[in-house]
Design a protein around this motif. Sequence first.
Motif, PDB file in Angstrom:
ATOM      1  N   THR A  40       0.848  -1.317  -0.078  1.00  0.00           N
ATOM      2  CA  THR A  40       0.047   0.014   0.118  1.00  0.00           C
ATOM      3  C   THR A  40       0.928   1.204  -0.046  1.00  0.00           C
ATOM      4  OG1 THR A  40      -1.739  -1.154   1.129  1.00  0.00           O
ATOM      5  CG2 THR A  40      -1.631   1.280   1.140  1.00  0.00           C
ATOM      6  N   LEU A  41       2.014   1.144   0.835  1.00  0.00           N
ATOM      7  CA  LEU A  41       2.868   2.324   0.630  1.00  0.00           C
ATOM      8  C   LEU A  41       3.546   2.578  -0.431  1.00  0.00           C
ATOM      9  CD1 LEU A  41       4.731   1.894   4.207  1.00  0.00           C
ATOM     10  CD2 LEU A  41       2.674   3.217   3.665  1.00  0.00           C
ATOM     11  N   LEU A  42       3.583   1.705  -1.417  1.00  0.00           N
ATOM     12  CA  LEU A  42       4.254   1.805  -2.701  1.00  0.00           C
ATOM     13  C   LEU A  42       3.308   2.504  -3.705  1.00  0.00           C
ATOM     14  CD1 LEU A  42       5.979  -1.776  -3.347  1.00  0.00           C
ATOM     15  CD2 LEU A  42       6.872   0.513  -2.674  1.00  0.00           C
ATOM     16  N   VAL A  43       1.956   2.473  -3.437  1.00  0.00           N
ATOM     17  CA  VAL A  43       1.155   2.956  -4.466  1.00  0.00           C
ATOM     18  C   VAL A  43       1.249   4.665  -4.621  1.00  0.00           C
ATOM     19  CG1 VAL A  43      -1.367   3.603  -4.779  1.00  0.00           C
ATOM     20  CG2 VAL A  43      -0.846   1.652  -3.707  1.00  0.00           C
ATOM     21  N   VAL A  44       1.466   4.820  -6.010  1.00  0.00           N
ATOM     22  CA  VAL A  44       1.615   5.807  -6.474  1.00  0.00           C
ATOM     23  C   VAL A  44       0.940   7.042  -5.924  1.00  0.00           C
ATOM     24  CG1 VAL A  44       2.142   7.488  -8.830  1.00  0.00           C
ATOM     25  CG2 VAL A  44       2.524   5.007  -8.778  1.00  0.00           C
ATOM     26  N   SER A  45      -0.382   7.007  -6.042  1.00  0.00           N
ATOM     27  CA  SER A  45      -1.298   8.052  -5.720  1.00  0.00           C
ATOM     28  C   SER A  45      -2.382   7.371  -4.806  1.00  0.00           C
ATOM     29  CB  SER A  45      -1.632   9.034  -6.690  1.00  0.00           C
ATOM     30  OG  SER A  45      -2.707   9.796  -6.169  1.00  0.00           O
ATOM     31  N   LEU A  46      -2.822   7.748  -3.616  1.00  0.00           N
ATOM     32  CA  LEU A  46      -4.043   7.547  -3.007  1.00  0.00           C
ATOM     33  C   LEU A  46      -5.351   7.775  -3.561  1.00  0.00           C
ATOM     34  CD1 LEU A  46      -2.678   6.963   0.704  1.00  0.00           C
ATOM     35  CD2 LEU A  46      -2.800   5.251  -1.033  1.00  0.00           C
ATOM     36  N   GLU A  47      -5.145   9.165  -4.188  1.00  0.00           N
ATOM     37  CA  GLU A  47      -6.299   9.552  -4.647  1.00  0.00           C
ATOM     38  C   GLU A  47      -6.544   9.422  -6.243  1.00  0.00           C
ATOM     39  OE1 GLU A  47      -5.786  13.936  -4.275  1.00  0.00           O
ATOM     40  OE2 GLU A  47      -5.717  13.722  -1.894  1.00  0.00           O
ATOM     41  N   VAL A  48      -7.951   9.113  -6.514  1.00  0.00           N
ATOM     42  CA  VAL A  48      -8.352   8.816  -7.752  1.00  0.00           C
ATOM     43  C   VAL A  48      -8.053  10.142  -8.600  1.00  0.00           C
ATOM     44  CG1 VAL A  48     -10.096   8.200  -9.245  1.00  0.00           C
ATOM     45  CG2 VAL A  48     -10.157   7.256  -6.974  1.00  0.00           C
ATOM     46  N   VAL A  99      12.032  -9.486  12.637  1.00  0.00           N
ATOM     47  CA  VAL A  99      13.143  -8.814  12.059  1.00  0.00           C
ATOM     48  C   VAL A  99      12.944  -8.493  10.662  1.00  0.00           C
ATOM     49  CG1 VAL A  99      15.615  -8.755  11.468  1.00  0.00           C
ATOM     50  CG2 VAL A  99      14.729  -9.226  13.643  1.00  0.00           C
ATOM     51  N   LEU A 100      12.531  -9.774   9.972  1.00  0.00           N
ATOM     52  CA  LEU A 100      12.113  -9.613   8.438  1.00  0.00           C
ATOM     53  C   LEU A 100      11.348  -8.461   8.306  1.00  0.00           C
ATOM     54  CD1 LEU A 100      12.597 -10.432   5.562  1.00  0.00           C
ATOM     55  CD2 LEU A 100      10.833 -12.061   6.119  1.00  0.00           C
ATOM     56  N   LEU A 101      10.129  -8.646   8.920  1.00  0.00           N
ATOM     57  CA  LEU A 101       8.872  -7.723   8.737  1.00  0.00           C
ATOM     58  C   LEU A 101       9.165  -6.143   9.042  1.00  0.00           C
ATOM     59  CD1 LEU A 101       6.102  -9.684  10.230  1.00  0.00           C
ATOM     60  CD2 LEU A 101       6.667  -9.637   7.845  1.00  0.00           C
ATOM     61  N   PHE A 102       9.994  -5.826   9.822  1.00  0.00           N
ATOM     62  CA  PHE A 102      10.620  -4.731  10.291  1.00  0.00           C
ATOM     63  C   PHE A 102      11.494  -4.212   8.999  1.00  0.00           C
ATOM     64  CE2 PHE A 102      14.219  -1.963  11.985  1.00  0.00           C
ATOM     65  CZ  PHE A 102      13.270  -0.940  12.369  1.00  0.00           C
ATOM     66  N   VAL A 103      12.313  -5.012   8.567  1.00  0.00           N
ATOM     67  CA  VAL A 103      13.228  -4.576   7.777  1.00  0.00           C
ATOM     68  C   VAL A 103      12.201  -4.309   6.405  1.00  0.00           C
ATOM     69  CG1 VAL A 103      15.063  -5.320   5.831  1.00  0.00           C
ATOM     70  CG2 VAL A 103      15.212  -5.735   8.402  1.00  0.00           C
ATOM     71  N   VAL A 104      11.468  -5.391   5.934  1.00  0.00           N
ATOM     72  CA  VAL A 104      10.482  -4.797   4.984  1.00  0.00           C
ATOM     73  C   VAL A 104       9.743  -3.597   4.924  1.00  0.00           C
ATOM     74  CG1 VAL A 104       8.448  -5.394   3.700  1.00  0.00           C
ATOM     75  CG2 VAL A 104       9.935  -7.219   4.217  1.00  0.00           C
ATOM     76  N   LEU A 105       9.378  -3.163   6.134  1.00  0.00           N
ATOM     77  CA  LEU A 105       8.735  -1.866   6.254  1.00  0.00           C
ATOM     78  C   LEU A 105       9.707  -0.745   6.108  1.00  0.00           C
ATOM     79  CD1 LEU A 105       6.090  -2.483   9.227  1.00  0.00           C
ATOM     80  CD2 LEU A 105       5.617  -2.359   6.770  1.00  0.00           C
ATOM     81  N   PHE A 106      10.973  -0.840   6.816  1.00  0.00           N
ATOM     82  CA  PHE A 106      12.005   0.051   6.691  1.00  0.00           C
ATOM     83  C   PHE A 106      12.394   0.415   4.980  1.00  0.00           C
ATOM     84  CE2 PHE A 106      16.623   0.932   6.102  1.00  0.00           C
ATOM     85  CZ  PHE A 106      16.681   1.948   6.777  1.00  0.00           C
ATOM     86  N   PHE A 107      12.326  -0.969   4.432  1.00  0.00           N
ATOM     87  CA  PHE A 107      12.781  -0.869   2.959  1.00  0.00           C
ATOM     88  C   PHE A 107      12.009  -0.063   1.867  1.00  0.00           C
ATOM     89  CE2 PHE A 107      14.412  -3.953  -0.480  1.00  0.00           C
ATOM     90  CZ  PHE A 107      15.829  -3.182  -0.686  1.00  0.00           C
ATOM     91  N   VAL A 108      10.521  -0.111   2.231  1.00  0.00           N
ATOM     92  CA  VAL A 108       9.895   0.519   1.440  1.00  0.00           C
ATOM     93  C   VAL A 108      10.236   1.749   0.761  1.00  0.00           C
ATOM     94  CG1 VAL A 108       7.527   1.092   0.927  1.00  0.00           C
ATOM     95  CG2 VAL A 108       8.064  -1.308   2.239  1.00  0.00           C
ATOM     96  N   TYR A 109      10.437   2.775   1.722  1.00  0.00           N
ATOM     97  CA  TYR A 109      10.801   3.892   0.927  1.00  0.00           C
ATOM     98  C   TYR A 109      11.824   3.985   0.337  1.00  0.00           C
ATOM     99  CZ  TYR A 109       6.440   5.849   3.312  1.00  0.00           C
ATOM    100  OH  TYR A 109       5.234   6.041   3.744  1.00  0.00           O
ATOM    101  N   PRO A 110      13.165   3.582   0.988  1.00  0.00           N
ATOM    102  CA  PRO A 110      14.313   3.693  -0.143  1.00  0.00           C
ATOM    103  C   PRO A 110      14.035   3.061  -1.293  1.00  0.00           C
ATOM    104  CG  PRO A 110      14.948   2.943   2.314  1.00  0.00           C
ATOM    105  CD  PRO A 110      13.419   3.199   2.102  1.00  0.00           C
ATOM    106  N   LEU A 111      13.334   1.635  -1.280  1.00  0.00           N
ATOM    107  CA  LEU A 111      13.003   0.936  -2.366  1.00  0.00           C
ATOM    108  C   LEU A 111      12.081   1.824  -3.485  1.00  0.00           C
ATOM    109  CD1 LEU A 111      13.004  -2.075  -3.701  1.00  0.00           C
ATOM    110  CD2 LEU A 111      10.872  -2.387  -2.921  1.00  0.00           C
TER     111      LEU A 111
END
Length: 257
Positions: A40-48, A99-111
Amino acid sequence: MIRSLIMQTHSAGKDGFRLRGTDVSRLEALSDAVFGFAITLLVVSLEVPQTATELFNVMRGFVAFAACFALLFLVWWHQHRFFRRYGLNDGVTTVLNGVLLFVVLFFVYPLKFVFGLVVAMATGERPWLIQPGGGDVPVLQNGQWPMLMVVFSAGYIAVFAVFALLHLHALRCRETLELTEVEVFDTVGNVRESALNVSVGVLSILLALFGGMLGPMLAGCAYWLIGPVMWINGMVAGRARNRLVSRLAADGRLALG
């Protein structure tokens, strides 16, 4: 603790690896929720989009979103396969999965940031400039490129380091899990595959920090090594596995599924 009831008759995957985790645990349910939130955090825009122009602007981020989604899906698939194969739900697995889930959430924005830059630069855009109040402000200055690649690579390393530790833990539990020789071989192969991914990430960090002016670019290019490295590893491991299966079959000790 390890699941107290491991089915006497295990279902087997297409590769012959017995699937000991036939039920979805609360740990996996939590993991799926976290991965869903990360996507969800990867979505380009939350608005239609309200106009065609806004729609076209949103569509520019489709390629970057697809690349990020594919990488997160790959991480999810590795985790899914681990739980299906081993059915572990003990303290060590819980901590490592956390730890994996924590890293995934941290990794989203740099990704998202890195892939957005790469795609925009490839299409000739200038995404590194924004205009708050009419002035151009560099989103990423030249001196920040190395640190950006370090942050990105650190997340990549952490993800596959956790997978290596998870499979090492499964190896330590091989007697409880009743792993066959072929399953032990495959588990060791998963550790080696994760270690190779970690090595690529380490190489990227070294290039970013000590590669000079071209360091950040070389650090990004280092990830193109993943394909050839995984192909060579898969080819060598596949031949070794076939020899092991043939030897066990000849000795009458083959146990698959």
